[in-house]
Write a protein that holds these residues in place. Structure first.
Motif, PDB file in Angstrom:
ATOM      1  N   SER A  36       0.834  -1.196   0.000  1.00 23.89           N
ATOM      2  CA  SER A  36       0.000   0.000   0.000  1.00 23.89           C
ATOM      3  C   SER A  36       0.868   1.244   0.000  1.00 23.89           C
ATOM      4  CB  SER A  36      -0.919   0.007   1.222  1.00 23.89           C
ATOM      5  OG  SER A  36      -0.164   0.066   2.415  1.00 23.89           O
ATOM      6  N   GLN A  37       0.446   2.249  -0.757  1.00 18.39           N
ATOM      7  CA  GLN A  37       1.171   3.496  -0.851  1.00 18.39           C
ATOM      8  C   GLN A  37       0.728   4.437   0.258  1.00 18.39           C
ATOM      9  OE1 GLN A  37       0.038   4.202  -5.051  1.00 18.39           O
ATOM     10  NE2 GLN A  37       2.216   4.387  -5.440  1.00 18.39           N
ATOM     11  N   ARG A  38       1.659   5.265   0.709  1.00 18.40           N
ATOM     12  CA  ARG A  38       1.363   6.245   1.743  1.00 18.40           C
ATOM     13  C   ARG A  38       0.751   7.482   1.096  1.00 18.40           C
ATOM     14  NH1 ARG A  38       0.249   6.987   7.052  1.00 18.40           N
ATOM     15  NH2 ARG A  38       0.841   9.074   7.742  1.00 18.40           N
ATOM     16  N   TYR A  39      -0.339   7.958   1.668  1.00 26.70           N
ATOM     17  CA  TYR A  39      -0.990   9.161   1.151  1.00 26.70           C
ATOM     18  C   TYR A  39      -0.904  10.262   2.215  1.00 26.70           C
ATOM     19  CZ  TYR A  39      -2.980   6.964  -3.009  1.00 26.70           C
ATOM     20  OH  TYR A  39      -3.138   6.350  -4.230  1.00 26.70           O
ATOM     21  N   TYR A  40       0.026  11.167   2.020  1.00 27.78           N
ATOM     22  CA  TYR A  40       0.180  12.304   2.912  1.00 27.78           C
ATOM     23  C   TYR A  40      -1.083  13.160   2.901  1.00 27.78           C
ATOM     24  CZ  TYR A  40       2.137  16.729   4.679  1.00 27.78           C
ATOM     25  OH  TYR A  40       2.372  17.890   5.378  1.00 27.78           O
ATOM     26  N   SER A  41      -1.755  13.196   1.768  1.00 26.16           N
ATOM     27  CA  SER A  41      -2.961  14.003   1.620  1.00 26.16           C
ATOM     28  C   SER A  41      -4.061  13.567   2.579  1.00 26.16           C
ATOM     29  CB  SER A  41      -3.477  13.929   0.176  1.00 26.16           C
ATOM     30  OG  SER A  41      -3.592  12.585  -0.240  1.00 26.16           O
ATOM     31  N   LEU A  42      -4.120  12.281   2.915  1.00 22.79           N
ATOM     32  CA  LEU A  42      -5.129  11.799   3.851  1.00 22.79           C
ATOM     33  C   LEU A  42      -4.884  12.354   5.248  1.00 22.79           C
ATOM     34  CD1 LEU A  42      -5.502   8.057   2.772  1.00 22.79           C
ATOM     35  CD2 LEU A  42      -6.933  10.006   2.139  1.00 22.79           C
ATOM     36  N   ASP A  43      -3.609  12.448   5.638  1.00 23.72           N
ATOM     37  CA  ASP A  43      -3.277  13.038   6.934  1.00 23.72           C
ATOM     38  C   ASP A  43      -3.684  14.509   6.978  1.00 23.72           C
ATOM     39  OD1 ASP A  43      -2.172  10.685   7.912  1.00 23.72           O
ATOM     40  OD2 ASP A  43      -0.163  11.166   7.184  1.00 23.72           O
ATOM     41  N   VAL A  44      -3.417  15.225   5.894  1.00 18.63           N
ATOM     42  CA  VAL A  44      -3.750  16.646   5.832  1.00 18.63           C
ATOM     43  C   VAL A  44      -5.265  16.831   5.841  1.00 18.63           C
ATOM     44  CG1 VAL A  44      -3.586  18.741   4.431  1.00 18.63           C
ATOM     45  CG2 VAL A  44      -1.602  17.237   4.664  1.00 18.63           C
ATOM     46  N   PHE A  45      -5.969  16.020   5.068  1.00 19.06           N
ATOM     47  CA  PHE A  45      -7.438  16.094   5.025  1.00 19.06           C
ATOM     48  C   PHE A  45      -8.024  15.834   6.406  1.00 19.06           C
ATOM     49  CE2 PHE A  45     -11.556  13.910   4.533  1.00 19.06           C
ATOM     50  CZ  PHE A  45     -12.260  14.849   3.794  1.00 19.06           C
ATOM     51  N   ARG A  46      -7.541  14.804   7.075  1.00 14.88           N
ATOM     52  CA  ARG A  46      -8.039  14.480   8.411  1.00 14.88           C
ATOM     53  C   ARG A  46      -7.674  15.586   9.402  1.00 14.88           C
ATOM     54  NH1 ARG A  46      -6.087   9.849   8.619  1.00 14.88           N
ATOM     55  NH2 ARG A  46      -4.089  10.324   9.600  1.00 14.88           N
ATOM     56  N   GLY A  47      -6.459  16.085   9.314  1.00 15.75           N
ATOM     57  CA  GLY A  47      -6.019  17.135  10.225  1.00 15.75           C
ATOM     58  C   GLY A  47      -6.799  18.418  10.052  1.00 15.75           C
ATOM     59  N   ALA A  48      -7.070  18.799   8.793  1.00 10.85           N
ATOM     60  CA  ALA A  48      -7.856  20.007   8.534  1.00 10.85           C
ATOM     61  C   ALA A  48      -9.263  19.857   9.097  1.00 10.85           C
ATOM     62  CB  ALA A  48      -7.902  20.289   7.033  1.00 10.85           C
ATOM     63  N   THR A  49      -9.811  18.658   8.967  1.00 13.43           N
ATOM     64  CA  THR A  49     -11.155  18.403   9.498  1.00 13.43           C
ATOM     65  C   THR A  49     -11.181  18.561  11.009  1.00 13.43           C
ATOM     66  OG1 THR A  49     -11.608  16.859   7.687  1.00 13.43           O
ATOM     67  CG2 THR A  49     -13.010  16.718   9.619  1.00 13.43           C
ATOM     68  N   VAL A  50     -10.184  17.999  11.703  1.00 13.97           N
ATOM     69  CA  VAL A  50     -10.113  18.113  13.159  1.00 13.97           C
ATOM     70  C   VAL A  50      -9.941  19.569  13.575  1.00 13.97           C
ATOM     71  CG1 VAL A  50      -8.758  17.521  15.203  1.00 13.97           C
ATOM     72  CG2 VAL A  50      -9.215  15.782  13.474  1.00 13.97           C
ATOM     73  N   ALA A  51      -9.072  20.295  12.872  1.00 11.97           N
ATOM     74  CA  ALA A  51      -8.827  21.702  13.199  1.00 11.97           C
ATOM     75  C   ALA A  51     -10.115  22.520  13.094  1.00 11.97           C
ATOM     76  CB  ALA A  51      -7.755  22.277  12.278  1.00 11.97           C
ATOM     77  N   PHE A  52     -10.887  22.281  12.034  1.00 13.12           N
ATOM     78  CA  PHE A  52     -12.127  23.035  11.866  1.00 13.12           C
ATOM     79  C   PHE A  52     -13.206  22.571  12.844  1.00 13.12           C
ATOM     80  CE2 PHE A  52     -10.337  24.101   7.611  1.00 13.12           C
ATOM     81  CZ  PHE A  52     -10.388  25.487   7.766  1.00 13.12           C
ATOM     82  N   MET A  53     -13.169  21.300  13.242  1.00 10.56           N
ATOM     83  CA  MET A  53     -14.098  20.833  14.275  1.00 10.56           C
ATOM     84  C   MET A  53     -13.856  21.600  15.567  1.00 10.56           C
ATOM     85  SD  MET A  53     -14.279  16.664  13.800  1.00 10.56           S
ATOM     86  CE  MET A  53     -15.461  16.376  15.107  1.00 10.56           C
ATOM     87  N   ILE A  54     -12.591  21.752  15.922  1.00 11.18           N
ATOM     88  CA  ILE A  54     -12.249  22.495  17.140  1.00 11.18           C
ATOM     89  C   ILE A  54     -12.649  23.960  16.991  1.00 11.18           C
ATOM     90  CG2 ILE A  54     -10.330  23.286  18.587  1.00 11.18           C
ATOM     91  CD1 ILE A  54      -8.873  20.681  17.848  1.00 11.18           C
TER      92      ILE A  54
END
Length: 390
Positions: A2-20
Protein backbone atom coordinates in the motif's frame (compact mmCIF):
# COMPACT_ATOMS: atom_id res chain seq x y z
CA UNK A 1 2.31 -2.87 -1.02
CA UNK A 2 0.00 0.00 0.00
CA UNK A 3 1.17 3.50 -0.85
CA UNK A 4 1.36 6.24 1.74
CA UNK A 5 -0.99 9.16 1.15
CA UNK A 6 0.18 12.30 2.91
CA UNK A 7 -2.96 14.00 1.62
CA UNK A 8 -5.13 11.80 3.85
CA UNK A 9 -3.28 13.04 6.93
CA UNK A 10 -3.75 16.65 5.83
CA UNK A 11 -7.44 16.09 5.02
CA UNK A 12 -8.04 14.48 8.41
CA UNK A 13 -6.02 17.13 10.22
CA UNK A 14 -7.86 20.01 8.53
CA UNK A 15 -11.15 18.40 9.50
CA UNK A 16 -10.11 18.11 13.16
CA UNK A 17 -8.83 21.70 13.20
CA UNK A 18 -12.13 23.03 11.87
CA UNK A 19 -14.10 20.83 14.28
CA UNK A 20 -12.25 22.50 17.14
CA UNK A 21 -12.72 25.92 15.57
CA UNK A 22 -16.49 25.70 15.12
CA UNK A 23 -16.91 24.22 18.62
CA UNK A 24 -15.14 27.19 20.18
CA UNK A 25 -17.14 30.22 19.14
CA UNK A 26 -17.41 32.23 22.37
CA UNK A 27 -19.85 34.77 20.96
CA UNK A 28 -22.04 35.22 17.88
CA UNK A 29 -20.49 33.47 14.89
CA UNK A 30 -20.37 34.27 11.21
CA UNK A 31 -22.89 32.23 9.22
CA UNK A 32 -20.11 30.23 7.57
CA UNK A 33 -18.89 29.18 11.03
CA UNK A 34 -22.33 28.33 12.38
CA UNK A 35 -24.66 25.42 11.73
CA UNK A 36 -27.71 25.82 9.54
CA UNK A 37 -30.79 26.50 11.74
CA UNK A 38 -32.46 23.32 10.45
CA UNK A 39 -32.68 22.30 6.76
CA UNK A 40 -29.80 23.24 4.49
CA UNK A 41 -26.11 23.35 5.23
CA UNK A 42 -23.16 25.67 5.78
CA UNK A 43 -19.41 24.85 5.62
CA UNK A 44 -19.66 24.11 9.34
CA UNK A 45 -22.15 21.32 8.64
CA UNK A 46 -19.55 19.57 6.50
CA UNK A 47 -16.98 19.14 9.25
CA UNK A 48 -18.38 16.20 11.22
CA UNK A 49 -19.33 14.07 8.18
CA UNK A 50 -15.89 14.80 6.70
CA UNK A 51 -14.30 13.39 9.85
CA UNK A 52 -16.41 10.23 9.67
CA UNK A 53 -15.43 9.96 6.01
CA UNK A 54 -11.77 10.25 7.07
CA UNK A 55 -12.33 7.49 9.65
CA UNK A 56 -13.44 5.28 6.78
CA UNK A 57 -10.39 6.28 4.72
CA UNK A 58 -8.08 5.17 7.53
CA UNK A 59 -10.05 1.95 7.97
CA UNK A 60 -9.25 0.97 4.39
CA UNK A 61 -5.55 0.89 5.21
CA UNK A 62 -5.85 -1.23 8.36
CA UNK A 63 -8.61 -3.63 7.31
CA UNK A 64 -6.22 -5.88 5.31
CA UNK A 65 -4.19 -6.39 8.50
CA UNK A 66 -7.36 -7.28 10.41
CA UNK A 67 -8.30 -9.81 7.75
CA UNK A 68 -4.87 -11.41 7.98
CA UNK A 69 -5.01 -11.54 11.79
CA UNK A 70 -8.37 -13.32 11.82
CA UNK A 71 -11.89 -12.69 13.07
CA UNK A 72 -11.14 -13.04 16.79
CA UNK A 73 -8.37 -10.43 16.68
CA UNK A 74 -10.51 -8.14 14.53
CA UNK A 75 -13.51 -8.28 16.88
CA UNK A 76 -11.37 -7.81 19.97
CA UNK A 77 -9.59 -4.74 18.64
CA UNK A 78 -12.60 -3.06 17.02
CA UNK A 79 -14.95 -3.61 19.97
CA UNK A 80 -12.29 -2.48 22.44
CA UNK A 81 -11.53 0.66 20.46
CA UNK A 82 -15.20 1.52 19.98
CA UNK A 83 -15.96 1.03 23.66
CA UNK A 84 -13.03 3.20 24.72
CA UNK A 85 -14.01 6.04 22.38
CA UNK A 86 -17.63 5.86 23.59
CA UNK A 87 -16.56 5.94 27.24
CA UNK A 88 -14.19 8.84 26.59
CA UNK A 89 -17.11 10.74 25.09
CA UNK A 90 -19.27 9.95 28.11
CA UNK A 91 -16.42 11.00 30.39
CA UNK A 92 -16.21 14.35 28.57
CA UNK A 93 -19.94 14.92 29.03
CA UNK A 94 -19.67 14.19 32.74
CA UNK A 95 -16.35 15.84 33.60
CA UNK A 96 -15.11 17.60 35.62
CA UNK A 97 -17.57 15.82 37.96
CA UNK A 98 -17.99 19.03 39.97
CA UNK A 99 -20.22 22.07 39.51
CA UNK A 100 -20.79 25.38 41.18
CA UNK A 101 -23.98 25.62 43.26
CA UNK A 102 -24.64 28.70 45.41
CA UNK A 103 -20.92 29.55 45.54
CA UNK A 104 -19.95 26.01 46.51
CA UNK A 105 -18.41 23.21 44.50
CA UNK A 106 -20.58 20.11 44.68
CA UNK A 107 -20.32 16.69 43.07
CA UNK A 108 -22.13 16.37 39.76
CA UNK A 109 -23.97 13.07 39.82
CA UNK A 110 -25.68 11.23 36.99
CA UNK A 111 -28.63 13.56 37.56
CA UNK A 112 -28.98 16.67 39.71
CA UNK A 113 -31.28 19.60 40.42
CA UNK A 114 -29.82 22.93 39.29
CA UNK A 115 -30.17 26.24 41.15
CA UNK A 116 -33.39 26.94 39.23
CA UNK A 117 -34.97 23.72 40.47
CA UNK A 118 -34.78 21.94 37.10
CA UNK A 119 -33.62 18.33 36.83
CA UNK A 120 -30.51 17.95 34.67
CA UNK A 121 -28.35 14.97 33.79
CA UNK A 122 -25.25 13.79 32.01
CA UNK A 123 -25.82 13.60 28.26
CA UNK A 124 -25.38 10.03 27.05
CA UNK A 125 -24.71 10.65 23.37
CA UNK A 126 -22.26 13.05 21.72
CA UNK A 127 -19.73 13.44 18.94
CA UNK A 128 -17.28 10.81 20.20
CA UNK A 129 -20.10 8.40 21.00
CA UNK A 130 -21.36 8.71 17.43
CA UNK A 131 -17.83 8.19 16.08
CA UNK A 132 -17.50 5.06 18.21
CA UNK A 133 -20.80 3.54 17.04
CA UNK A 134 -20.21 4.42 13.40
CA UNK A 135 -16.69 2.98 13.49
CA UNK A 136 -17.94 -0.21 15.15
CA UNK A 137 -20.80 -0.97 12.79
CA UNK A 138 -19.02 0.19 9.64
CA UNK A 139 -16.10 -2.09 10.53
CA UNK A 140 -18.42 -5.04 11.03
CA UNK A 141 -20.21 -4.38 7.74
CA UNK A 142 -16.99 -4.06 5.77
CA UNK A 143 -15.27 -7.04 7.39
CA UNK A 144 -18.12 -9.54 7.07
CA UNK A 145 -19.81 -8.36 3.87
CA UNK A 146 -16.77 -7.12 1.92
CA UNK A 147 -16.83 -4.30 -0.60
CA UNK A 148 -19.85 -5.26 -2.69
CA UNK A 149 -21.96 -6.21 0.31
CA UNK A 150 -21.01 -3.00 2.14
CA UNK A 151 -22.14 -0.95 -0.85
CA UNK A 152 -25.58 -2.58 -1.03
CA UNK A 153 -26.08 -2.51 2.75
CA UNK A 154 -25.29 1.21 2.70
CA UNK A 155 -27.98 1.85 0.10
CA UNK A 156 -30.47 -0.21 2.11
CA UNK A 157 -29.65 1.74 5.30
CA UNK A 158 -30.15 5.11 3.60
CA UNK A 159 -33.47 4.05 2.07
CA UNK A 160 -34.66 2.43 5.30
CA UNK A 161 -33.86 5.57 7.29
CA UNK A 162 -35.90 7.64 4.84
CA UNK A 163 -38.85 5.29 5.30
CA UNK A 164 -38.52 5.35 9.09
CA UNK A 165 -38.44 9.15 9.18
CA UNK A 166 -41.45 9.45 6.89
CA UNK A 167 -43.59 6.75 8.52
CA UNK A 168 -42.76 7.15 12.22
CA UNK A 169 -42.49 10.94 12.31
CA UNK A 170 -45.28 13.48 12.61
CA UNK A 171 -47.42 13.04 9.46
CA UNK A 172 -47.73 16.82 9.14
CA UNK A 173 -43.96 17.40 9.06
CA UNK A 174 -41.85 14.29 9.78
CA UNK A 175 -38.57 16.13 9.12
CA UNK A 176 -39.15 18.99 11.59
CA UNK A 177 -37.61 19.44 15.04
CA UNK A 178 -40.89 18.53 16.73
CA UNK A 179 -41.89 15.87 14.20
CA UNK A 180 -38.66 13.85 14.04
CA UNK A 181 -39.24 10.28 15.26
CA UNK A 182 -35.75 9.76 16.72
CA UNK A 183 -36.31 12.13 19.63
CA UNK A 184 -38.94 9.85 21.15
CA UNK A 185 -36.47 6.94 20.96
CA UNK A 186 -33.70 8.88 22.73
CA UNK A 187 -35.98 10.25 25.46
CA UNK A 188 -37.50 6.85 26.20
CA UNK A 189 -34.18 5.05 26.20
CA UNK A 190 -31.99 7.57 28.03
CA UNK A 191 -34.48 9.78 29.87
CA UNK A 192 -35.14 13.45 29.13
CA UNK A 193 -32.40 14.83 31.47
CA UNK A 194 -29.78 12.84 29.53
CA UNK A 195 -30.70 14.19 26.10
CA UNK A 196 -29.28 17.35 24.52
CA UNK A 197 -31.36 20.49 25.18
CA UNK A 198 -29.46 23.00 23.06
CA UNK A 199 -32.38 23.39 20.63
CA UNK A 200 -34.70 24.56 23.41
CA UNK A 201 -36.46 21.19 23.58
CA UNK A 202 -35.21 17.65 24.25
CA UNK A 203 -33.53 16.70 20.98
CA UNK A 204 -30.16 15.06 20.38
CA UNK A 205 -28.33 15.84 17.11
CA UNK A 206 -26.15 12.80 17.82
CA UNK A 207 -29.05 10.58 18.80
CA UNK A 208 -29.33 6.86 18.15
CA UNK A 209 -31.68 6.96 15.15
CA UNK A 210 -29.66 9.54 13.22
CA UNK A 211 -26.50 7.54 13.91
CA UNK A 212 -27.83 4.86 11.53
CA UNK A 213 -27.24 6.84 8.29
CA UNK A 214 -24.01 8.26 9.74
CA UNK A 215 -22.60 4.71 9.66
CA UNK A 216 -22.82 4.91 5.87
CA UNK A 217 -20.56 7.97 5.94
CA UNK A 218 -17.76 5.79 7.31
CA UNK A 219 -18.50 3.01 4.80
CA UNK A 220 -18.31 5.49 1.89
CA UNK A 221 -15.02 6.77 3.28
CA UNK A 222 -13.78 3.19 3.40
CA UNK A 223 -14.82 2.50 -0.20
CA UNK A 224 -13.01 5.62 -1.40
CA UNK A 225 -9.94 4.82 0.68
CA UNK A 226 -9.87 1.26 -0.62
CA UNK A 227 -10.22 2.47 -4.19
CA UNK A 228 -7.37 4.98 -4.09
CA UNK A 229 -5.18 2.46 -2.27
CA UNK A 230 -5.78 -0.31 -4.81
CA UNK A 231 -5.71 1.92 -7.89
CA UNK A 232 -2.54 3.76 -6.92
CA UNK A 233 -1.40 7.31 -7.55
CA UNK A 234 -2.39 7.91 -11.16
CA UNK A 235 -4.66 10.26 -13.08
CA UNK A 236 -7.22 7.55 -13.83
CA UNK A 237 -7.78 7.09 -10.09
CA UNK A 238 -8.01 10.84 -9.58
CA UNK A 239 -10.45 11.45 -12.42
CA UNK A 240 -12.70 8.59 -11.28
CA UNK A 241 -12.62 10.00 -7.74
CA UNK A 242 -13.81 13.38 -9.02
CA UNK A 243 -16.56 11.75 -11.08
CA UNK A 244 -17.77 9.67 -8.12
CA UNK A 245 -17.72 12.71 -5.85
CA UNK A 246 -19.71 14.76 -8.35
CA UNK A 247 -22.30 12.00 -8.81
CA UNK A 248 -22.77 11.61 -5.05
CA UNK A 249 -23.11 15.36 -4.62
CA UNK A 250 -25.74 15.68 -7.37
CA UNK A 251 -27.60 12.63 -6.04
CA UNK A 252 -27.70 14.26 -2.60
CA UNK A 253 -29.01 17.53 -4.02
CA UNK A 254 -31.76 15.72 -5.97
CA UNK A 255 -32.78 13.52 -3.05
CA UNK A 256 -32.85 16.64 -0.89
CA UNK A 257 -35.88 17.83 -2.82
CA UNK A 258 -38.00 15.16 -1.11
CA UNK A 259 -35.83 14.23 1.91
CA UNK A 260 -34.37 17.60 2.99
CA UNK A 261 -30.63 17.98 3.51
CA UNK A 262 -30.31 18.24 7.27
CA UNK A 263 -27.29 17.73 9.49
CA UNK A 264 -29.18 17.63 12.79
CA UNK A 265 -31.22 14.57 11.84
CA UNK A 266 -28.46 13.37 9.44
CA UNK A 267 -30.76 12.72 6.50
CA UNK A 268 -29.80 10.27 3.76
CA UNK A 269 -29.56 13.10 1.22
CA UNK A 270 -27.12 14.81 3.57
CA UNK A 271 -24.97 11.65 3.64
CA UNK A 272 -24.74 11.56 -0.17
CA UNK A 273 -24.07 15.28 -0.53
CA UNK A 274 -21.38 15.47 2.14
CA UNK A 275 -19.71 12.24 1.02
CA UNK A 276 -19.57 13.64 -2.50
CA UNK A 277 -18.04 16.90 -1.31
CA UNK A 278 -15.58 14.99 0.87
CA UNK A 279 -14.47 12.91 -2.13
CA UNK A 280 -14.06 16.05 -4.26
CA UNK A 281 -12.03 17.90 -1.63
CA UNK A 282 -9.94 14.81 -0.94
CA UNK A 283 -9.30 14.61 -4.70
CA UNK A 284 -8.06 18.20 -4.68
CA UNK A 285 -5.76 17.38 -1.75
CA UNK A 286 -4.38 14.34 -3.57
CA UNK A 287 -3.81 16.39 -6.72
CA UNK A 288 -2.00 19.19 -4.89
CA UNK A 289 0.02 17.10 -2.43
CA UNK A 290 0.65 13.80 -4.22
CA UNK A 291 0.79 14.85 -7.87
CA UNK A 292 2.03 18.46 -7.77
CA UNK A 293 3.74 18.24 -4.36
CA UNK A 294 2.48 21.68 -3.38
CA UNK A 295 3.51 21.27 0.24
CA UNK A 296 4.46 23.93 2.73
CA UNK A 297 3.51 25.57 5.98
CA UNK A 298 -0.20 25.11 5.27
CA UNK A 299 0.01 21.35 4.84
CA UNK A 300 2.38 21.02 7.80
CA UNK A 301 -0.05 23.00 9.95
CA UNK A 302 -2.89 20.54 9.33
CA UNK A 303 -0.65 17.48 9.19
CA UNK A 304 0.17 17.56 12.90
CA UNK A 305 -3.53 17.69 13.78
CA UNK A 306 -4.04 14.62 11.62
CA UNK A 307 -1.43 12.63 13.54
CA UNK A 308 -3.11 13.07 16.92
CA UNK A 309 -6.76 13.66 15.96
CA UNK A 310 -8.56 11.93 18.81
CA UNK A 311 -6.24 13.25 21.51
CA UNK A 312 -6.44 16.90 20.50
CA UNK A 313 -10.21 16.77 19.98
CA UNK A 314 -10.68 15.29 23.46
CA UNK A 315 -8.32 17.86 24.95
CA UNK A 316 -10.24 20.68 23.26
CA UNK A 317 -13.37 19.46 25.03
CA UNK A 318 -11.74 18.59 28.35
CA UNK A 319 -9.70 21.75 28.95
CA UNK A 320 -12.59 24.29 28.86
CA UNK A 321 -14.65 22.11 31.21
CA UNK A 322 -11.87 21.83 33.78
CA UNK A 323 -10.89 25.49 33.55
CA UNK A 324 -14.58 26.33 33.90
CA UNK A 325 -14.26 25.48 37.62
CA UNK A 326 -11.84 28.40 38.04
CA UNK A 327 -13.73 31.61 38.73
CA UNK A 328 -12.27 35.06 38.11
CA UNK A 329 -14.19 38.00 39.59
CA UNK A 330 -15.60 40.26 36.90
CA UNK A 331 -17.55 43.00 38.63
CA UNK A 332 -21.04 43.05 40.14
CA UNK A 333 -24.29 41.89 38.53
CA UNK A 334 -27.41 44.05 38.48
CA UNK A 335 -28.81 42.10 41.44
CA UNK A 336 -25.75 42.85 43.53
CA UNK A 337 -24.14 39.42 43.23
CA UNK A 338 -20.54 38.92 42.15
CA UNK A 339 -19.97 38.14 38.49
CA UNK A 340 -17.42 35.47 37.60
CA UNK A 341 -15.64 34.36 34.44
CA UNK A 342 -13.67 31.23 33.64
CA UNK A 343 -10.14 31.71 32.23
CA UNK A 344 -11.32 31.10 28.66
CA UNK A 345 -14.30 33.40 29.16
CA UNK A 346 -11.95 36.06 30.52
CA UNK A 347 -9.79 35.66 27.40
CA UNK A 348 -12.80 36.31 25.21
CA UNK A 349 -14.25 39.19 27.22
CA UNK A 350 -11.01 41.10 27.85
CA UNK A 351 -8.77 40.19 24.91
CA UNK A 352 -10.86 39.05 21.94
CA UNK A 353 -14.16 40.89 22.29
CA UNK A 354 -12.61 44.40 22.42
CA UNK A 355 -10.80 43.98 19.07
CA UNK A 356 -13.87 45.04 17.11
CA UNK A 357 -17.35 46.50 17.51
CA UNK A 358 -18.52 43.51 15.49
CA UNK A 359 -18.83 40.72 18.06
CA UNK A 360 -18.42 38.12 15.33
CA UNK A 361 -14.84 39.29 14.79
CA UNK A 362 -14.09 38.82 18.49
CA UNK A 363 -15.56 35.34 18.42
CA UNK A 364 -13.51 34.44 15.35
CA UNK A 365 -10.34 35.85 16.94
CA UNK A 366 -11.00 33.77 20.05
CA UNK A 367 -11.38 30.55 18.07
CA UNK A 368 -8.19 31.27 16.12
CA UNK A 369 -6.25 31.75 19.35
CA UNK A 370 -7.50 28.41 20.67
CA UNK A 371 -6.63 26.68 17.40
CA UNK A 372 -3.07 28.03 17.66
CA UNK A 373 -2.81 26.86 21.28
CA UNK A 374 -3.91 23.35 20.39
CA UNK A 375 -1.71 23.36 17.28
CA UNK A 376 1.32 24.17 19.42
CA UNK A 377 0.52 21.18 21.63
CA UNK A 378 0.25 18.69 18.75
CA UNK A 379 3.27 20.26 17.03
CA UNK A 380 5.45 19.61 20.10
CA UNK A 381 4.02 16.09 20.37
CA UNK A 382 4.86 15.43 16.72
CA UNK A 383 8.40 16.72 17.19
CA UNK A 384 8.84 14.31 20.07
CA UNK A 385 7.16 11.47 18.14
CA UNK A 386 4.34 11.21 20.67
CA UNK A 387 1.19 9.80 19.09
CA UNK A 388 -1.82 8.97 21.27
CA UNK A 389 -3.91 6.14 19.89
CA UNK A 390 -6.85 4.16 21.22
Amino acid sequence: MSQRYYSLDVFRGATVAFMIMVNNQAGPAYELLDHAPWHGYTPTDLVFPFFLFAVGNAMAFVMPRFEQAGTNVFLKKVIKRSLLIFLIGLFLNWCPFLRWSHDHLVFKGWTWVNDSGKIQGVRVMGVLQRIALCYLFASLIVYFFKTKGAYYISIIILLAYWVLCAMLGDPNDPYSLQGYFGTMLDVRLFGEPHVYHGEGVPFDPEGLASTLPAIVQVVFGYLVGQYIQQKGKNYEMLSNLFVAGFILFIAGVCWGEVFPINKKIWTSSYVLLTSGLAALILGVCIYLLEFKEVKGWWSRFFDVFGKNPLFIFVLSGFLPRVLGLIRIENGINSDGSVSYLSPFSWLYEHVCKPVSDNLKNGSLFYSIILILIYWLIVYVMDKRKIYMKV
